[in-house]
Design an enzyme around this catalytic site. Structure first.
Site, PDB file in Angstrom:
ATOM      1  N   HIS A   1      -8.203   2.623   5.519  1.00 19.27           N
ATOM      2  CA  HIS A   1      -7.660   4.096   5.631  1.00 19.27           C
ATOM      3  C   HIS A   1      -8.721   4.918   5.589  1.00 19.27           C
ATOM      4  O   HIS A   1      -8.871   5.838   6.227  1.00 19.27           O
ATOM      5  CB  HIS A   1      -6.754   4.223   4.743  1.00 19.27           C
ATOM      6  CG  HIS A   1      -5.340   3.422   4.798  1.00 19.27           C
ATOM      7  ND1 HIS A   1      -4.828   3.289   5.925  1.00 19.27           N
ATOM      8  CD2 HIS A   1      -4.702   2.708   3.738  1.00 19.27           C
ATOM      9  CE1 HIS A   1      -3.743   2.534   5.683  1.00 19.27           C
ATOM     10  NE2 HIS A   1      -3.513   2.108   4.356  1.00 19.27           N
TER      11      HIS A   1
ATOM     12  N   HIS B   1      -1.722   1.689   9.501  1.00 22.70           N
ATOM     13  CA  HIS B   1      -0.970   0.283   9.358  1.00 22.70           C
ATOM     14  C   HIS B   1      -0.883  -0.441  10.572  1.00 22.70           C
ATOM     15  O   HIS B   1      -0.449   0.193  11.436  1.00 22.70           O
ATOM     16  CB  HIS B   1      -0.056   0.539   8.307  1.00 22.70           C
ATOM     17  CG  HIS B   1      -0.114   0.698   6.976  1.00 22.70           C
ATOM     18  ND1 HIS B   1       0.709   1.470   6.197  1.00 22.70           N
ATOM     19  CD2 HIS B   1      -1.275   0.421   6.020  1.00 22.70           C
ATOM     20  CE1 HIS B   1       0.116   1.215   4.901  1.00 22.70           C
ATOM     21  NE2 HIS B   1      -0.998   0.836   4.725  1.00 22.70           N
TER      22      HIS B   1
ATOM     23  N   ASP C   1     -11.137   8.971  -0.063  1.00 19.68           N
ATOM     24  CA  ASP C   1     -11.147   8.399  -1.660  1.00 19.68           C
ATOM     25  C   ASP C   1      -9.879   7.397  -1.634  1.00 19.68           C
ATOM     26  O   ASP C   1      -8.975   7.345  -0.974  1.00 19.68           O
ATOM     27  CB  ASP C   1     -10.929   9.469  -2.726  1.00 19.68           C
ATOM     28  CG  ASP C   1     -11.917  10.519  -2.613  1.00 19.68           C
ATOM     29  OD1 ASP C   1     -12.981  10.223  -2.042  1.00 19.68           O
ATOM     30  OD2 ASP C   1     -11.943  11.290  -3.487  1.00 19.68           O
TER      31      ASP C   1
ATOM     32  N   HIS D   1      -8.507  -3.309   2.358  1.00 23.88           N
ATOM     33  CA  HIS D   1      -7.271  -2.843   3.017  1.00 23.88           C
ATOM     34  C   HIS D   1      -7.527  -1.202   3.024  1.00 23.88           C
ATOM     35  O   HIS D   1      -7.351  -0.565   3.971  1.00 23.88           O
ATOM     36  CB  HIS D   1      -5.918  -3.046   2.578  1.00 23.88           C
ATOM     37  CG  HIS D   1      -4.703  -2.403   3.071  1.00 23.88           C
ATOM     38  ND1 HIS D   1      -3.794  -2.805   3.944  1.00 23.88           N
ATOM     39  CD2 HIS D   1      -4.249  -1.155   2.944  1.00 23.88           C
ATOM     40  CE1 HIS D   1      -2.961  -1.986   4.422  1.00 23.88           C
ATOM     41  NE2 HIS D   1      -3.227  -1.097   3.582  1.00 23.88           N
ATOM     42  N   GLU D   2      -7.585  -0.566   1.554  1.00 22.02           N
ATOM     43  CA  GLU D   2      -7.786   0.708   1.662  1.00 22.02           C
ATOM     44  C   GLU D   2      -8.854   1.436   2.143  1.00 22.02           C
ATOM     45  O   GLU D   2      -8.815   2.694   2.658  1.00 22.02           O
ATOM     46  CB  GLU D   2      -7.723   1.223   0.025  1.00 22.02           C
ATOM     47  CG  GLU D   2      -6.480   0.710  -0.747  1.00 22.02           C
ATOM     48  CD  GLU D   2      -5.131   1.052  -0.031  1.00 22.02           C
ATOM     49  OE1 GLU D   2      -5.334   2.311   0.170  1.00 22.02           O
ATOM     50  OE2 GLU D   2      -4.168   0.399  -0.483  1.00 22.02           O
TER      51      GLU D   2
ATOM     52  N   CYS E   1       0.778  -1.120   0.007  1.00 25.15           N
ATOM     53  CA  CYS E   1       0.025   0.135   0.180  1.00 25.15           C
ATOM     54  C   CYS E   1       0.862   1.092   0.098  1.00 25.15           C
ATOM     55  O   CYS E   1       2.068   1.400   0.569  1.00 25.15           O
ATOM     56  CB  CYS E   1      -0.905  -0.025   1.307  1.00 25.15           C
ATOM     57  SG  CYS E   1      -1.553   1.506   1.596  1.00 25.15           S
TER      58      CYS E   1
ATOM     59  N   ASP F   1      -3.738   1.334  -8.444  1.00 32.14           N
ATOM     60  CA  ASP F   1      -3.081   1.525  -9.486  1.00 32.14           C
ATOM     61  C   ASP F   1      -3.665   0.830 -10.736  1.00 32.14           C
ATOM     62  O   ASP F   1      -3.390  -0.402 -10.659  1.00 32.14           O
ATOM     63  CB  ASP F   1      -1.870   1.290  -9.138  1.00 32.14           C
ATOM     64  CG  ASP F   1      -0.565   1.568 -10.144  1.00 32.14           C
ATOM     65  OD1 ASP F   1      -0.972   1.703 -11.462  1.00 32.14           O
ATOM     66  OD2 ASP F   1       0.756   1.389  -9.799  1.00 32.14           O
TER      67      ASP F   1
ATOM     68  N   HIS G   1      -3.823   3.398  -2.867  1.00 28.34           N
ATOM     69  CA  HIS G   1      -3.509   4.280  -1.882  1.00 28.34           C
ATOM     70  C   HIS G   1      -4.912   4.934  -1.291  1.00 28.34           C
ATOM     71  O   HIS G   1      -5.795   4.855  -2.114  1.00 28.34           O
ATOM     72  CB  HIS G   1      -2.451   5.506  -1.892  1.00 28.34           C
ATOM     73  CG  HIS G   1      -2.721   6.287  -2.948  1.00 28.34           C
ATOM     74  ND1 HIS G   1      -1.587   6.515  -3.660  1.00 28.34           N
ATOM     75  CD2 HIS G   1      -3.653   6.944  -3.574  1.00 28.34           C
ATOM     76  CE1 HIS G   1      -1.934   7.418  -4.667  1.00 28.34           C
ATOM     77  NE2 HIS G   1      -3.243   7.590  -4.719  1.00 28.34           N
TER      78      HIS G   1
ATOM     79  N   GLY H   1     -10.942  13.293   3.154  1.00 28.18           N
ATOM     80  CA  GLY H   1     -11.952  12.880   2.050  1.00 28.18           C
ATOM     81  C   GLY H   1     -12.334  11.532   1.787  1.00 28.18           C
ATOM     82  O   GLY H   1     -13.363  11.108   1.457  1.00 28.18           O
TER      83      GLY H   1
HETATM   84 CA   LIG Z   1       2.075  -0.139  -8.786  1.00 23.91          CA
HETATM   85 ZN   LIG Z   2      -3.926   8.683  -5.833  1.00 24.27          ZN
HETATM   86 ZN   LIG Z   3      -2.266   1.134   3.581  1.00 22.81          ZN
END
Ligand SMILES: [Ca+2]
Ligand SMILES: [Zn+2]
Ligand SMILES: [Zn+2]
Ligand SMILES: [Ca+2]
Length: 470
Positions: free
Chosen positions: A221, A227, A191, A217-218, A83, A195, A182, A189
């Site tokens: 966040h 983490h 979001d 996982h994201e 991440c 990738d 990420h 915010g």
């Molecule tokens: Ca990548």
């Molecule tokens: Zn981004």
């Molecule tokens: Zn992460």
């Protein structure tokens, strides 16, 4: 400076490692928060002790033996997909504690969130992506007292985006491998960016990156988790194909999310979470939202005051509440004596608290002055209910009972005041607890007995009446 950097890298690393790897390791440790970047003024890098500590911390986070010495297994771990969020966000990490979750420091104020999928990767069917993001959301909502609804609007609380390389947030992706995704914490915010160069897979496909696991996982966040150094948790930073197949929260993740939002039927049990500060009061502002005052200080923090306590919020897409509150008012504004009547912040950034016949002036938390209301705010009575600057004309108004006062630049009450509150149509008469301008300075919020009223400063009318503050 470049020469200095290279020489230092050579000095701090065992000679068995080649230069490229050493440089990469330094870069990695800086990128993910283990090591401070070079001082921009002097070019000085961290000391050897800092570097050794950074290696220990990374090895500990990655589940390796924490030797403080760079070796091949450490480098190999640094080369694994992971991440893109820093490993040292928010909490007091690596302080000889039990391996467990960490909180970033912000959370959503509303427990009913919306999400939107802005685009799709060509590697998977649209329906498949939607379904798996939905499941990732359910992995969290199953255990925590939060709900999500899907909307078709970029104004959703959490927007999912697939992006390549540079994508206008200052955190460019790096092609296949390396950073997988990420996400932004609630205060930024929430979001989620994936990738789009990765080979996204679902189900039992063997080669590729599991979209469901990564989304889960994201989302952690997005909801306020940092983490975890428990390598079996969803919130561990480094991608592991074996864990990615489990598709359920680890108890460490459950405790983390429940510490922020409470449980849904099933309580995993309480352990004291690590977070900024400690809350001292027992009020829950959301459950009992009758307030004394509210203001946004010069540093753009918004504070709600009730009794001896205050809560800190930040206004984003929604009002979000900082973790670790309430705190005592006098722990931050030392001179203010207990519960306040009202508070406001001027255009110049001065915050005035009012109580009885006294006022206290601050800039953020720095004390400036105090004195008698009658001496400074000539014409203003004691015990005012609310005070705010109205975006309609930039003037400051104070309310007491059924009457209101306009305060001039010289702090004196303008001629012709007080006037009767009935002119503010749609507001509860003579029952205003607090008021503040929000929303790009076009709305004023009036608080009354646990409700708020949103006054449209352009249309001069209440556009959102008597809704619960929550
Ligand atoms: Ca990548
Ligand atoms: Zn981004
Ligand atoms: Zn992460
Ligand atoms: Ca008040």
């Amino acid at each position: 400076m470049a020469l200095y950097l290279i020489v230092l890298v050579y000095c701090v690393l065992p000679s068995t490692l080649c230069y490229d790897n050493a440089f990469e390791a330094m870069d990695y440790l800086m990128r993910y928060g283990y090591l401070a970047p070079p001082d921009p003024h002097t070019g000085n890098l961290a000391s050897y002790a800092d570097y050794e500590k950074a290696i220990v911390d990374f090895q500990s986070m990655a589940g390796l033996e924490a030797t403080g010495v760079m070796n091949n297994s450490t480098l190999e771990m640094m080369n694994r997909p992971r991440c893109g969020v820093s490993d040292k966000m928010g909490t007091n990490r690596f302080s000889h504690r039990k391996r467990r979750y960490a909180l970033q420091g912000s959370k959503w104020f509303s427990q009913n969130l919306t999400y939107h999928i802005a685009n799709y990767t060509h590697r998977l069917q649209k329906d498949t992506i939607e379904e798996h993001i939905h499941i990732a959301i359910q992995m969290w909502t199953e255990f925590a007292n939060i709900t999500f609804s899907k909307v078709n609007s970029t104004t959703a609380d959490i927007v999912f985006v697939f992006a390549n390389r540079t994508h206008n947030d200052g955190y460019p992706f790096d092609g296949e491998g390396g950073v997988l995704a990420h996400a932004f914490f609630p205060e930024r915010g929430g979001d989620v960016h994936f990738d789009d160069s990765e080979k996204w897979i679902v189900g039992t496909a063997s080669q590729g990156i599991d979209l469901l696991f990564t989304a889960a996982h994201e989302l952690g966040h997005s909801l306020g988790l940092s983490h975890s150094d428990n390598i079996n948790s969803i919130m561990a930073p480094i991608y592991r194909a074996s864990i990615s197949r489990q598709h359920q929260l680890h108890p460490d993740d459950m405790r983390a999310i429940q510490s922020l939002y409470g449980s849904r039927g099933f309580d995993i049990g309480t352990t004291t979470p690590y977070e900024h500060g400690t809350s001292e009061g027992h009020y829950d502002i959301c459950m009992d939202p009758v307030i004394d005052g509210v203001t946004t200080t010069q540093d753009l923090s918004t504070y709600f005051y009730k009794g001896d306590f205050y809560w800190r919020f930040v206004i984003g897409k929604r009002l979000w509440q900082m973790v670790g509150y309430p705190k005592r008012i006098d722990s931050s504004w030392n001179e203010v004596e207990g519960a306040i009547d009202s508070v406001y912040t001027t255009h110049n950034g001065s915050t005035f608290f009012f109580k009885g016949d006294r006022y206290w002036e601050y800039v953020n938390r720095r004390f400036i002055a105090n004195g008698s209301i009658a001496d400074k705010f000539v014409g203003l009575p004691s015990n005012i209910d609310a005070i705010f600057t109205w975006s309609g004309n930039g003037k400051t108004y104070a309310i007491k009972g059924s009457r209101y006062y306009m305060i001039q630049e010289n702090w004196h009450v303008a001629a012709g005041y007080p006037k009767d509150m009935s002119i503010w149509q749609g507001l509860p008469y003579a029952r205003i607890d607090a008021a503040i301008g929000f929303g790009g300075n076009t709305r004023t919020y009036f608080f009354s007995g646990g409700d708020y009223y949103r006054f449209n400063d352009r249309l001069l009318q209440v556009t959102f009446g008597s809704a619960k503050f929550t």
